[in-house]
Write an enzyme that holds these catalytic residues in place. Structure first.
Site, PDB file in Angstrom:
ATOM      1  CD1 TRP A 285     -31.739 -38.047 -12.356  1.00 44.78           C
ATOM      2  CD2 TRP A 285     -29.504 -38.025 -12.338  1.00 44.78           C
ATOM      3  NE1 TRP A 285     -31.344 -36.730 -12.385  1.00 44.78           N
ATOM      4  CE2 TRP A 285     -29.966 -36.683 -12.383  1.00 44.78           C
ATOM      5  CE3 TRP A 285     -28.129 -38.257 -12.332  1.00 44.78           C
ATOM      6  CZ2 TRP A 285     -29.114 -35.588 -12.409  1.00 44.78           C
ATOM      7  CZ3 TRP A 285     -27.275 -37.162 -12.365  1.00 44.78           C
ATOM      8  CH2 TRP A 285     -27.758 -35.858 -12.402  1.00 44.78           C
ATOM      9  CG  HIS A 290     -26.189 -35.269  -8.585  1.00 44.08           C
ATOM     10  ND1 HIS A 290     -25.550 -34.495  -9.537  1.00 44.08           N
ATOM     11  CD2 HIS A 290     -27.376 -34.656  -8.334  1.00 44.08           C
ATOM     12  CE1 HIS A 290     -26.309 -33.456  -9.840  1.00 44.08           C
ATOM     13  NE2 HIS A 290     -27.428 -33.534  -9.130  1.00 44.08           N
ATOM     14  CB  SER A 333     -23.465 -22.781  -5.821  1.00 44.67           C
ATOM     15  OG  SER A 333     -24.493 -23.053  -6.742  1.00 44.67           O
ATOM     16  CE1 TYR A 459     -24.759 -16.733 -19.163  1.00 47.23           C
ATOM     17  CE2 TYR A 459     -23.947 -18.985 -19.155  1.00 47.23           C
ATOM     18  CZ  TYR A 459     -24.759 -18.006 -19.689  1.00 47.23           C
ATOM     19  OH  TYR A 459     -25.567 -18.296 -20.760  1.00 47.23           O
TER      20      TYR A 459
END
Length: 605
Positions: A285, A290, A333, A459
């Site tokens: 990072w 992020h 999520s 998935y």
């Protein structure tokens, strides 16, 4: 000095003594120890082997010694284990000669001798087996000698038949190029791994109009130069899985080095110590946890070339990529992730050269984390960065005053953010969708001309899918992420149109290659046929004229041959071409195919 004869006889197979003669088992003591030492000093002699003696733990008696001693090295152990079963195929006299080699401790010679004798014994046994089989076939009264002779004749006939077939094949098509063309023309088609993906998206109806430049994404990525792939990782979009694919699952001249226990991999360019990938698993990072589009575009150039002089910095191409996900699934999520204790406190949120103040970006919780947070509380926080996260991380926040909400009205702010996110997403080198893993793999491979080793896995069961919500909660989540919902609809339409366009372009290119191959094969066969016909006429023109009163017979035969060949190739082409665009006919020209695709989009609308 040579070794005494009695010492040499000790290591040879025992001979049958003459009748009445005494058997001598030991050497006389008249030979001195000095003579034996001088004889043993000569390398490669039997005396040297005698001086070395048997290995440790092996007795000196010949008849009590095992067939194979256990050697000290692992490689010799394996060789001995491989050669041990062959002793059963040898006669008693040959076994004794093998013991001489064993006493010299030469496992290489021993194994070679064993393999040679063993193969000879196996061949002899096979010969008798074939003789027994032929005796059962041709009659029970046949003798073994006759059967051996018949088996030899059969083997000779098979060998001659094989050689005859090779000669005929070489005469019919002497060039390897012709052989390869015939094999490619008549071989079964290679299964297309993306055929099921084409069928699943057959009912897709486009909603947006995109130009050919928007749909055609082919980046001239020079991994040996100065180009750099920058991965914009949005939380809970499957970016971790895709990031691992980038460092572990790509076929490269110099693959990334990933060591156990380390979070980052070393992804250097071939022959250089510079990285070609800027992501979590390669550089970490480096621009913050992020980092969004606003942070990366201002941070990556300074991080990569910060230590160099501005005049010496190379002109790099920064290729930005990202992954998007259905907003409702992504929101659930992230809630489950926060519920387990995730905070992302290390995120910098730098915009216009400074991080936001506590008044511009308040916190939704007062403790160290937000673990155990219920879904209602998660949705009730007005400062929750999970709301419309994908639009915020893909847009240029400097256009709306960063995190200062008082710069412009909320409605105008939302519109500017959405248009900025759409524009940045469309001009990115590549973006994928979590719900279409195989299509994401295909578009990345075609965009960067880099192939993955193993296919992506879709998935269907995730933590978000295990959360049961009613229709009311789902509508509220969609309302909280209304900008993400519109962006995802736009991204999905562009993604599927790009996939269909690239697949259509690939099929047109394959069809063009098959047509060129068919033309070349036709010309080669006609040339070979006319050359052989001309040679025959030049050798005996009168005989050819008398045998061929009709000159059009050869021409008709050639036409029939080419017609059958063309028909077989056309059937193969029809089997390979998939059903596209509801069975509508497509052109062979690439530019015409592009116009047909754009025109079909207009018809669908």
């Amino acid at each position: 000095m040579a070794l005494p004869a009695c010492a040499v006889r000790e290591f040879e197979p025992p001979r049958q003594p003459e009748r009445g003669a005494p058997v001598r088992t030991t050497c006389p003591r008249r030979h001195s120890r000095v003579e034996a030492e001088l004889a043993a000093s000569r390398p490669g002699s039997v005396a040297a082997s005698v001086r070395a003696g048997p290995p440790r733990g092996v007795s000196h008696g010949f008849h009590t010694r095992p067939l194979l001693d256990k050697p000290r090295k692992a490689s010799s152990s394996l060789a001995g284990a491989a050669c041990a079963p062959l002793f059963a195929l040898l006669s008693r006299g040959r076994r004794r000669r093998m013991h001489v080699l064993r006493r010299r401790w030469d496992l290489g010679s021993l194994c070679r001798a064993l393999l040679t004798r063993g193969l000879a014994a196996l061949g002899h046994s096979l010969k008798h087996v074939l003789g027994a089989i032929f005796s059962k076939i041709f009659g029970p009264m046949a003798s073994v000698g006759n059967m051996d002779e018949k088996s030899n004749k059969l083997l000779l006939a098979l060998v001659m038949l094989f050689l005859f077939a090779v000669i005929v094949l070489q005469y019919v098509c002497p060039g390897t190029e012709c052989q390869l063309l015939r094999l490619q023309a008549f071989s079964s088609p290679v299964p297309d791994p993306y055929r099921s993906e084409d069928e699943s998206s057959a009912r897709f109806v486009p909603r947006y109009n995109f130009t050919r430049g928007d749909l055609l994404r082919k980046v001239d990525f020079d991994i040996k130069g100065d180009d750099l792939i920058v991965f914009l990782h949005i939380q809970k979009t499957g970016g971790t899985t895709f990031g691992r694919h980038l460092v572990r699952n790509i076929q490269l001249e110099q693959p990334c080095e990933c060591r156990v226990g380390q979070k980052k991999c070393t992804c250097h360019r071939p022959g250089k110590r510079e990285t070609w990938l800027f992501s979590r698993f390669s550089t970490g990072w480096s621009c913050g946890l992020h980092a969004d589009w606003t942070e990366l575009t201002s941070c990556v150039p300074s991080v990569v070339d910060g230590k160099r002089d501005a005049r010496l910095r190379p002109s790099r191409n920064f290729h930005y990529i990202t992954i998007l996900r259905d907003p409702v699934s992504r929101y659930l999520s992230e809630w489950r992730h926060v519920q387990r204790g995730a905070t992302w406190k290390a995120s910098l949120h730098v915009c216009d050269g400074r991080p936001p103040t506590s008044e511009e970006l308040p916190s939704c919780y007062t403790g160290d984390d937000w673990s155990g947070c219920p879904l209602k509380e998660f949705m009730d926080c007005p400062y929750n960065l999970a709301n419309n996260r994908q639009v915020r991380m893909l847009s240029d926040l400097t256009l709306v005053g960063c995190y200062n909400l008082s710069v412009m009205p909320e409605k105008q702010r939302n519109k500017v953010l959405l248009e900025s996110a759409k524009s940045n997403l469309k001009h990115m080198a590549f973006f994928g969708l979590t719900e279409f893993q195989r299509k994401t793999q295909y578009l990345f491979e075609k965009t960067f001309n880099m192939n993955f080793i193993s296919p992506f896995t879709q998935y269907n069961t995730t933590r978000a899918s295990s959360v049961e919500i009613n229709e009311e909660i789902q509508k509220r989540i969609e309302g909280l992420n209304f900008l993400d919902m519109e962006l995802y609809s736009y991204a999905k339409d562009l993604f599927l149109q790009r996939y269909q366009f690239m697949r259509q372009k690939e099929h047109q290119e394959a069809r063009r290659k098959r047509q060129e191959q068919r033309k070349f094969l036709k010309g080669r066969l006609l040339q070979t046929h006319f050359q052989s016909q001309g040679q025959g006429q030049s050798q005996n023109p009168n005989q050819n004229q008398s045998q061929n009163p009709n000159p059009n017979a050869n021409q008709n035969l050639t036409q029939n041959l080419m017609q059958n060949l063309t028909q077989s190739l056309s059937q193969k082409e029809n089997r390979e071409s998939p059903k596209q665009n509801s069975g509508k006919e497509q052109n062979d020209n690439t530019s015409n195919g592009t116009n047909d695709y754009i025109g079909s989009v207009e018809k669908w609308r």
